[in-house]
Design a protein around this motif. Structure first.
Motif, PDB file in Angstrom:
ATOM      1  N   ASP A   1      86.313  12.543  19.396  1.00  0.00           N
ATOM      2  CA  ASP A   1      85.248  10.706  19.456  1.00  0.00           C
ATOM      3  C   ASP A   1      85.420  10.174  20.542  1.00  0.00           C
ATOM      4  O   ASP A   1      86.856   9.399  20.187  1.00  0.00           O
ATOM      5  CB  ASP A   1      86.267  10.452  17.826  1.00  0.00           C
ATOM      6  N   LEU A   2      84.882   9.669  21.242  1.00  0.00           N
ATOM      7  CA  LEU A   2      84.758   9.236  22.537  1.00  0.00           C
ATOM      8  C   LEU A   2      84.355   7.984  22.711  1.00  0.00           C
ATOM      9  O   LEU A   2      83.019   8.164  23.621  1.00  0.00           O
ATOM     10  CB  LEU A   2      85.167   9.993  23.842  1.00  0.00           C
ATOM     11  N   PRO A   3      84.232   6.877  22.532  1.00  0.00           N
ATOM     12  CA  PRO A   3      83.289   6.205  22.774  1.00  0.00           C
ATOM     13  C   PRO A   3      83.926   4.660  23.492  1.00  0.00           C
ATOM     14  O   PRO A   3      85.083   5.101  24.375  1.00  0.00           O
ATOM     15  CB  PRO A   3      83.594   4.531  21.482  1.00  0.00           C
ATOM     16  N   MET A   4      82.572   4.680  24.804  1.00  0.00           N
ATOM     17  CA  MET A   4      82.589   4.440  26.075  1.00  0.00           C
ATOM     18  C   MET A   4      82.158   2.989  26.019  1.00  0.00           C
ATOM     19  O   MET A   4      80.866   3.211  26.116  1.00  0.00           O
ATOM     20  CB  MET A   4      83.422   5.400  27.201  1.00  0.00           C
ATOM     21  N   ASP A   5      82.322   1.951  26.414  1.00  0.00           N
ATOM     22  CA  ASP A   5      81.648   0.856  26.481  1.00  0.00           C
ATOM     23  C   ASP A   5      82.286   0.172  27.892  1.00  0.00           C
ATOM     24  O   ASP A   5      82.867   0.045  28.769  1.00  0.00           O
ATOM     25  CB  ASP A   5      82.528  -0.917  25.598  1.00  0.00           C
ATOM     26  N   PHE A   6      80.419  -0.340  28.148  1.00  0.00           N
ATOM     27  CA  PHE A   6      80.484  -1.192  30.017  1.00  0.00           C
ATOM     28  C   PHE A   6      80.159  -1.683  29.789  1.00  0.00           C
ATOM     29  O   PHE A   6      78.410  -1.413  28.859  1.00  0.00           O
ATOM     30  CB  PHE A   6      79.934   0.146  30.147  1.00  0.00           C
ATOM     31  N   ASP A   7      80.107  -2.656  30.673  1.00  0.00           N
ATOM     32  CA  ASP A   7      79.264  -4.097  30.843  1.00  0.00           C
ATOM     33  C   ASP A   7      78.420  -3.828  31.261  1.00  0.00           C
ATOM     34  O   ASP A   7      77.941  -2.188  31.797  1.00  0.00           O
ATOM     35  CB  ASP A   7      79.972  -5.348  31.098  1.00  0.00           C
ATOM     36  N   PRO A   8      76.996  -4.631  31.372  1.00  0.00           N
ATOM     37  CA  PRO A   8      76.020  -3.860  31.578  1.00  0.00           C
ATOM     38  C   PRO A   8      75.626  -3.795  33.552  1.00  0.00           C
ATOM     39  O   PRO A   8      75.447  -2.613  33.774  1.00  0.00           O
ATOM     40  CB  PRO A   8      74.517  -5.266  31.389  1.00  0.00           C
ATOM     41  N   GLU A   9      76.604  -4.342  33.639  1.00  0.00           N
ATOM     42  CA  GLU A   9      76.781  -4.371  35.504  1.00  0.00           C
ATOM     43  C   GLU A   9      77.430  -2.663  35.978  1.00  0.00           C
ATOM     44  O   GLU A   9      76.789  -2.423  36.564  1.00  0.00           O
ATOM     45  CB  GLU A   9      77.482  -5.467  36.074  1.00  0.00           C
ATOM     46  N   GLU A  10      77.966  -1.944  35.044  1.00  0.00           N
ATOM     47  CA  GLU A  10      78.911  -1.234  35.075  1.00  0.00           C
ATOM     48  C   GLU A  10      77.907  -0.272  34.553  1.00  0.00           C
ATOM     49  O   GLU A  10      77.859   1.307  35.598  1.00  0.00           O
ATOM     50  CB  GLU A  10      80.061  -0.815  34.387  1.00  0.00           C
ATOM     51  N   ALA A  11      77.557  -0.302  33.915  1.00  0.00           N
ATOM     52  CA  ALA A  11      76.404   0.453  32.950  1.00  0.00           C
ATOM     53  C   ALA A  11      75.279   1.121  33.998  1.00  0.00           C
ATOM     54  O   ALA A  11      74.774   1.739  34.263  1.00  0.00           O
ATOM     55  CB  ALA A  11      75.719   0.172  31.988  1.00  0.00           C
ATOM     56  N   GLU A  12      74.449  -0.045  34.951  1.00  0.00           N
ATOM     57  CA  GLU A  12      73.435   0.614  35.633  1.00  0.00           C
ATOM     58  C   GLU A  12      74.104   0.923  36.775  1.00  0.00           C
ATOM     59  O   GLU A  12      73.456   2.317  37.259  1.00  0.00           O
ATOM     60  CB  GLU A  12      72.815  -1.319  36.593  1.00  0.00           C
ATOM     61  N   GLU A  13      75.730  -0.165  37.051  1.00  0.00           N
ATOM     62  CA  GLU A  13      75.696   1.710  38.357  1.00  0.00           C
ATOM     63  C   GLU A  13      76.206   3.399  37.762  1.00  0.00           C
ATOM     64  O   GLU A  13      75.504   4.349  38.691  1.00  0.00           O
ATOM     65  CB  GLU A  13      76.982   1.105  39.012  1.00  0.00           C
ATOM     66  N   ILE A  14      76.417   3.381  36.478  1.00  0.00           N
ATOM     67  CA  ILE A  14      76.532   4.874  36.184  1.00  0.00           C
ATOM     68  C   ILE A  14      75.663   5.105  35.909  1.00  0.00           C
ATOM     69  O   ILE A  14      74.962   6.079  36.398  1.00  0.00           O
ATOM     70  CB  ILE A  14      76.962   4.625  34.544  1.00  0.00           C
ATOM     71  N   ALA A  15      73.945   4.453  35.565  1.00  0.00           N
ATOM     72  CA  ALA A  15      72.938   4.731  35.610  1.00  0.00           C
ATOM     73  C   ALA A  15      71.834   5.260  36.554  1.00  0.00           C
ATOM     74  O   ALA A  15      71.887   6.501  37.342  1.00  0.00           O
ATOM     75  CB  ALA A  15      71.514   3.845  34.770  1.00  0.00           C
ATOM     76  N   GLU A  16      72.669   4.710  38.060  1.00  0.00           N
ATOM     77  CA  GLU A  16      72.135   5.156  39.369  1.00  0.00           C
ATOM     78  C   GLU A  16      73.055   6.637  39.996  1.00  0.00           C
ATOM     79  O   GLU A  16      72.195   7.069  40.571  1.00  0.00           O
ATOM     80  CB  GLU A  16      72.636   3.648  40.435  1.00  0.00           C
ATOM     81  N   GLU A  17      74.341   5.920  39.553  1.00  0.00           N
ATOM     82  CA  GLU A  17      74.522   7.301  39.874  1.00  0.00           C
ATOM     83  C   GLU A  17      74.193   8.563  38.874  1.00  0.00           C
ATOM     84  O   GLU A  17      74.389  10.041  40.024  1.00  0.00           O
ATOM     85  CB  GLU A  17      76.247   7.808  39.958  1.00  0.00           C
ATOM     86  N   ILE A  18      73.733   8.544  37.929  1.00  0.00           N
ATOM     87  CA  ILE A  18      72.920   9.266  37.264  1.00  0.00           C
ATOM     88  C   ILE A  18      72.207  10.133  38.183  1.00  0.00           C
ATOM     89  O   ILE A  18      71.748  11.418  38.122  1.00  0.00           O
ATOM     90  CB  ILE A  18      72.970   9.303  35.597  1.00  0.00           C
ATOM     91  N   LEU A  19      71.029   8.997  38.257  1.00  0.00           N
ATOM     92  CA  LEU A  19      69.787   9.567  39.087  1.00  0.00           C
ATOM     93  C   LEU A  19      70.051  10.376  40.666  1.00  0.00           C
ATOM     94  O   LEU A  19      69.486  11.393  41.176  1.00  0.00           O
ATOM     95  CB  LEU A  19      68.964   8.023  39.714  1.00  0.00           C
ATOM     96  N   ALA A  20      71.082   9.818  41.134  1.00  0.00           N
ATOM     97  CA  ALA A  20      71.564  10.493  42.371  1.00  0.00           C
ATOM     98  C   ALA A  20      71.496  11.625  42.428  1.00  0.00           C
ATOM     99  O   ALA A  20      71.920  12.001  43.100  1.00  0.00           O
ATOM    100  CB  ALA A  20      72.646   9.688  43.048  1.00  0.00           C
ATOM    101  N   ALA A  21      72.525  11.796  41.146  1.00  0.00           N
ATOM    102  CA  ALA A  21      73.406  13.652  40.924  1.00  0.00           C
ATOM    103  C   ALA A  21      71.651  14.360  40.496  1.00  0.00           C
ATOM    104  O   ALA A  21      71.542  15.455  40.801  1.00  0.00           O
ATOM    105  CB  ALA A  21      73.852  13.248  39.449  1.00  0.00           C
ATOM    106  N   VAL A  22      70.916  13.766  39.326  1.00  0.00           N
ATOM    107  CA  VAL A  22      69.294  14.242  39.457  1.00  0.00           C
ATOM    108  C   VAL A  22      68.751  14.679  40.489  1.00  0.00           C
ATOM    109  O   VAL A  22      68.527  16.013  40.572  1.00  0.00           O
ATOM    110  CB  VAL A  22      69.238  13.440  38.928  1.00  0.00           C
ATOM    111  N   ALA A  23      68.825  13.625  41.437  1.00  0.00           N
ATOM    112  CA  ALA A  23      67.962  13.881  43.082  1.00  0.00           C
ATOM    113  C   ALA A  23      68.472  14.717  43.921  1.00  0.00           C
ATOM    114  O   ALA A  23      67.979  15.930  44.195  1.00  0.00           O
ATOM    115  CB  ALA A  23      67.922  13.203  43.619  1.00  0.00           C
ATOM    116  N   ALA A  24      69.549  15.123  43.468  1.00  0.00           N
ATOM    117  CA  ALA A  24      71.226  15.746  44.453  1.00  0.00           C
ATOM    118  C   ALA A  24      70.657  17.545  43.639  1.00  0.00           C
ATOM    119  O   ALA A  24      70.503  18.504  44.125  1.00  0.00           O
ATOM    120  CB  ALA A  24      72.700  15.814  44.501  1.00  0.00           C
TER     121      ALA A  24
END
Length: 61
Positions: free
Chosen positions: A33-56
């Motif tokens: 049961d793991l809630p993790m909260d991020f401010d919008p800028e951090e969330a954007e960085e996470i989204a960019e990392e996910i998209l980079a992993a998808v491309a790789a």
């Protein structure tokens, strides 16, 4: 457990905004049961990392 280790653990993943203006990534499963909260800028960085992993991953596949 590392990024390349397989696991039989099943969990649900939910992502959405909170009423406090944060982005929540919520993982729930057996014993998890793991809630993790991020401010919008951090969330954007996470989204960019996910998209980079998808491309790789597409290059590997």
């Amino acid at each position: 457990m590392g990024i390349n280790s397989e696991s039989d653990i099943q969990a649900n993943l939910q992502i959405g905004p909170t009423d406090q203006g944060m982005v929540r990534i919520y993982v729930e499963g057996k014993g998890i049961d793991l809630p993790m909260d991020f401010d919008p800028e951090e969330a954007e960085e996470i989204a960019e990392e996910i998209l980079a992993a998808v491309a790789a991953a597409r290059i590997i596949k």
